[in-house]
Design a protein around this motif. Structure first.
Motif, short mmCIF file in Angstrom:
data_model
loop_
_atom_site.label_atom_id
_atom_site.label_comp_id
_atom_site.label_asym_id
_atom_site.label_seq_id
_atom_site.Cartn_x
_atom_site.Cartn_y
_atom_site.Cartn_z
N GLU A 1 0.83 -1.19 0.00
CA GLU A 1 0.00 0.00 0.00
C GLU A 1 0.87 1.25 0.00
N GLU B 1 -6.72 5.00 1.26
CA GLU B 1 -7.90 4.55 2.01
C GLU B 1 -8.24 5.52 3.15
N GLN B 2 -7.23 6.00 3.86
CA GLN B 2 -7.47 6.94 4.96
C GLN B 2 -8.01 8.27 4.45
N GLU C 1 -9.69 8.77 1.70
CA GLU C 1 -11.06 8.55 1.24
C GLU C 1 -12.03 8.40 2.42
N SER D 1 -11.25 10.54 -5.23
CA SER D 1 -12.36 10.19 -4.34
C SER D 1 -13.45 11.27 -4.31
#
Length: 134
Positions: free
Chosen positions: A19, A33-34, A36, A132
């Motif tokens: 990642e 991910e964080q 988003e 995002s």
């Protein structure tokens, strides 16, 4: 517990290299991910939207608090309140008050008689956010 899990997940992602992550000065390590996840919780806030839009429009460049006010149309107090809400939401999600945007106190402005905050978004974070926010 969630904060410990988040940190452990991040460390494992760093170790195995699966990642991508960006280390934002004074704000810690961030993944797509964080970014988003946080955006999904704050996108309704006009002042936060202005913060993300302005810094993503000029990744790596400095954006002033005055520029945010121009973009958001909010008064100074409401803009500050929305930044505080961003910090509280991030603390609830990640166990600490942090943003995917670098921020610091700028120098004294002789015209206004006060110093203002400066903001800067990393290029990679801007790409993630723009993906995002669509």
């Amino acid at each position: 517990m969630a904060a410990a899990q988040e940190k452990l997940t991040g460390l494992l992602a760093d170790i195995d290299g699966r990642e991508a992550a960006v280390n934002v000065p004074r704000q810690g390590r961030w993944t797509r991910e964080q970014v988003e996840l946080l955006w999904g919780k704050v996108e309704h806030l006009a002042g936060v939207r202005a913060l993300f839009e302005a810094t993503a429009a000029k990744p790596g460049d400095m954006v002033t608090f005055a520029e945010l006010l121009d973009r958001s149309g909010l008064d100074e107090q409401q803009q500050r309140n929305e930044h505080a809400r961003l910090s509280r939401i991030a603390a609830n999600l990640f166990g600490e008050k942090r943003w995917p945007i670098e921020n610091w106190q700028g120098g004294y402005d002789g015209d206004t008689g006060k110093a203002q905050m400066i903001y800067r978004m990393d290029t990679q974070v801007a790409e993630w956010w723009l993906g995002s926010a669509q």
